[in-house]
Every structure is written in structure tokens, then in C-alpha cells.
Design an enzyme around this catalytic site. Sequence first.
Site, PDB file in Angstrom:
ATOM      1  N   ASP A  29       0.850  -1.189   0.000  1.00 34.24           N
ATOM      2  CA  ASP A  29       0.000   0.000   0.000  1.00 34.24           C
ATOM      3  C   ASP A  29       0.886   1.240   0.000  1.00 34.24           C
ATOM      4  OD1 ASP A  29      -3.221   0.525   1.010  1.00 34.24           O
ATOM      5  OD2 ASP A  29      -1.811   2.209   1.096  1.00 34.24           O
ATOM      6  N   HIS A  45     -11.182  -7.618 -13.128  1.00 34.90           N
ATOM      7  CA  HIS A  45     -11.853  -6.503 -12.457  1.00 34.90           C
ATOM      8  C   HIS A  45     -13.127  -6.998 -11.780  1.00 34.90           C
ATOM      9  CE1 HIS A  45     -12.831  -2.361 -11.513  1.00 34.90           C
ATOM     10  NE2 HIS A  45     -14.082  -2.701 -11.764  1.00 34.90           N
ATOM     11  N   ASN A  85     -12.772  -3.252   2.507  1.00 38.32           N
ATOM     12  CA  ASN A  85     -13.770  -2.195   2.617  1.00 38.32           C
ATOM     13  C   ASN A  85     -14.697  -2.282   1.412  1.00 38.32           C
ATOM     14  OD1 ASN A  85     -12.553  -1.124   4.972  1.00 38.32           O
ATOM     15  ND2 ASN A  85     -11.060  -0.027   3.722  1.00 38.32           N
ATOM     16  N   HIS A  98     -10.235  -5.491  -3.190  1.00 38.32           N
ATOM     17  CA  HIS A  98      -8.900  -5.682  -2.623  1.00 38.32           C
ATOM     18  C   HIS A  98      -9.002  -6.032  -1.158  1.00 38.32           C
ATOM     19  CE1 HIS A  98      -9.965  -1.412  -2.385  1.00 38.32           C
ATOM     20  NE2 HIS A  98      -9.295  -1.360  -1.250  1.00 38.32           N
ATOM     21  N   HIS A 100      -6.810  -5.839   2.348  1.00 38.96           N
ATOM     22  CA  HIS A 100      -5.662  -5.288   3.053  1.00 38.96           C
ATOM     23  C   HIS A 100      -5.123  -6.356   3.996  1.00 38.96           C
ATOM     24  CE1 HIS A 100      -6.785  -0.894   2.325  1.00 38.96           C
ATOM     25  NE2 HIS A 100      -7.949  -1.474   2.096  1.00 38.96           N
TER      26      HIS A 100
END
Length: 112
Positions: A29, A45, A85, A98, A100
Site C-alpha cells: 500500500d 476486475h 472495505n 482488494h 488489506h
Amino acid sequence: MDCLFCEIIKGNIPSAKVYEDERCYAFRDINPQAPTHVLVVPKIHIASMDEVNGENSAYVSAIFEAIPKIAAAEGLTNGYRVISNCGEDGCQSVKHLHFHILGGRKLPENMG
Ligand code: 5GP
Ligand code: ZN
């Protein structure tokens, strides 16, 4: 379609690669929130968690198979946190699914 993470996957925008296989790509990140802060994305995607379905879930399971390998390679032997998120209330800022991976220190107990 203008997608930042699709451009990163294609290599059109540089990133610090951590891991890659046929279905997923992981990179650091740009604004780390912990000593280790890696993003893992599917190589197709998918806009968000809301778009996961039977057609694309193999990409998500590939990510979840990659996460422990990445955590081990990053030396996260004492644990870590995985977050995705989703949407407005989840404060998703990049509209490409994505996950994290956060670790390298004791993380706050409060998650929201
Ligand atoms: P979100 O808020 O959507 O869950 O997370 C998006 C993440 O992408 C943020 O943590 C942000 O720092 C990271 N990010 C945004 N733009 C870039 C970029 O160009 N390169 C990298 N490596 N990370 C980025
Ligand atoms: Zn994308």
C-alpha cells in the site's frame, strides 16, 4: 474503464510487488497503516465484495490461499488482520476488490 488497480496489475502504473500468481497480485500500500500493509487484488476486475459470485469466486479463493503465504513471507508470525472495505459505508476508495493485510505490530481492537 478507468481502474487504478487494473492499471497496476497490467504494469502501467508501478507498484512494489510482494506476490503474484495466475489469479492474484499483491503489492505494498502506498500509504501504509502498519509496518506491513499489503493489498491483494484479483487479476480480473471485480468492483467490490458485492460483486463476488459463482463465476468469479475462484479468484477470491486464490487470494485467500495466497494470504497465508504472503503473511509468512512478511514474517507475520504473531498474527495479522485482513480487511476488505466495501461501498460507501465501508469507505471503499478504489473500486476494484482488494484485501488489506495489516501486521507487524499490535493492531487496535476497535474495528469501527
Ligand atoms: P480502500 O480505502 O479502497 O479500502 O483502500 C485503497 C488503498 O489503496 C488505500 O489504502 C490506499 O493507500 C491505496 N492506494 C491508493 N492508490 C494507490 C496507488 O497508486 N498505489 C498503491 N500501492 N496503493 C494505493
Ligand atoms: Zn479494476
